[in-house]
Design a protein around this motif. Sequence first.
Motif, PDB file in Angstrom:
ATOM      1  N   PRO A  35       0.829  -1.223   0.000  1.00 42.02           N
ATOM      2  CA  PRO A  35       0.000   0.000   0.000  1.00 42.02           C
ATOM      3  C   PRO A  35       0.860   1.268   0.000  1.00 42.02           C
ATOM      4  CG  PRO A  35      -0.896  -1.616   1.511  1.00 42.02           C
ATOM      5  CD  PRO A  35       0.405  -2.195   1.021  1.00 42.02           C
ATOM      6  N   ALA A  56      -9.300  -3.785  -1.226  1.00 42.31           N
ATOM      7  CA  ALA A  56      -7.928  -3.615  -0.703  1.00 42.31           C
ATOM      8  C   ALA A  56      -7.455  -2.176  -0.905  1.00 42.31           C
ATOM      9  CB  ALA A  56      -6.988  -4.575  -1.428  1.00 42.31           C
ATOM     10  N   GLU A 101      -6.640   0.021   2.321  1.00 37.88           N
ATOM     11  CA  GLU A 101      -5.214   0.109   2.666  1.00 37.88           C
ATOM     12  C   GLU A 101      -4.473   1.293   2.043  1.00 37.88           C
ATOM     13  OE1 GLU A 101      -5.448  -4.613   2.233  1.00 37.88           O
ATOM     14  OE2 GLU A 101      -3.396  -3.804   2.229  1.00 37.88           O
TER      15      GLU A 101
END
Length: 448
Positions: free
Chosen positions: A370, A402, A406
Amino acid sequence: MPGHRQLNLNLFIYPDGHHEAAWRYPGAEIGRLTDIGWFQSLAQQAEAAKMDAIFFADGPVLAESIEYAPRFRLEPITLLAGIAAATSRIGLIATASTTYHEPYNLARLFASVDHQSRGRAGWNIVTTTNDQAAQNFGLAEHPSHAERYAQAQEFLEVVTGLWDSWEDDAVVADPASGRYADPAKIHALHHKGRFFQVRGPLNAPRTPQGRPVYVQAGSSEDGRGLAARWAEAIFTAHQTLESAQEFYADIKARAAGLGRRPEHIKVLPGLSPFIGGTEAEAKRLQAEFNALVQPGYALNQLRQMLGVDFSGHALDAPFPRHLIAPDAARAVASRFQVVLGIVDREKPTLRQLLHRLAGARGHFVLAGTPEQIADHIESWFAGGAADGFNIMPPWLPGGFTAFAAEVIPILRRRGLFREDYSGATLREHYGLPRPESHFAAGEARLAS
Ligand SMILES: Cc1cc2nc3c(=O)[nH]c(=O)nc-3n(C[C@H](O)[C@H](O)[C@H](O)COP(=O)(O)O)c2cc1C
């Protein structure tokens, strides 16, 4: 609205995800690709993440690669109407062709979505690259690149005139006097042009945003010319920071040359992120998807981009660069250059090139943590290459979940992305002005 510049982020929805093998990935929700609930839930996730908009691509012809992947398309404007009913802030952008639509019909469709969504509509203006579309509209052949862009210019003049044809205060709605609207504030266009003849006015009041947000995605000379005059947001595909910086500077300069404010054109490159706890993990995830790639699909896509059928060539041999005629630029002029750039920079084998394009058709694909994804976003945003991004999850919903969980928190911690919406319309999210009706401004015709 924060004092400093912040990112504009869209969720670019491809039903199962942008990676061509996403539907084969374990857990993919194949059975839901015609279910409005699926699209509403993706839009609600994007809204919960305070994204600017969701975006649907489109083409009025069935993709040749349907055998290998669910590359069918529900008509996106009707999808937006269904999504508008289940959301309240997320912008709603759909693609529609100026070559294969009638201006009056298209003006009605987007006016309705803008009314229904209380001002969240955006229109991705394309001329349609797929030359097979012509056969669905009674045309002997697909108009040339130059012809399509000439028609697009006139199309935009007509629909802009229609969206301006009711002044904002044309509706009187006075039951006592029995006067509903002031005819003096509703204007016919009497447009007679090379491609269209449209009397007007539009048969609906002016919309909350005045006009939908004009989005465009052409990068050729004609494409850039059209964008500089009309576009308020531009989608683009770049593989390097340098080519994105060149495009960004060129578009902003062209717009300024036409008297426009550069900040009223948002340049949004595509980004397809594979996210992992470590870089190795992210690369392993990407490799899992690439292992599901079917040469039949990938070679077909490459033929459409480069105009050459490589199906007879060894996949693990060096890419046969000599087969590409230098002047063979295809319908998608700019994408042709993007692919050639990869070949010349990276000297891939045929299979490696197919995997490079598998993720997002020439848009930037990044596998990383990330933090690494956020670093990439920040470097292009701060480096004069982007005002934001079209996020293209390789697969859905997981690839977007995701990103939202993140990457967005990191962007917020760095002050790069909004904590919450400060406006309600797509124009307010992008920081764009609401255009006054050019009739109200006393202009008989649109300023050229
Ligand atoms: C992010 C993005 C989305 C696009 N979506 C569509 C689409 O939905 N339908 C379409 O016909 N073309 C689409 N295009 C292609 C463009 O409209 C345009 O044809 C292409 O970028 C080539 O532009 P050029 O002719 O100016 O080189 C898209 C391009 C980009 C970069």
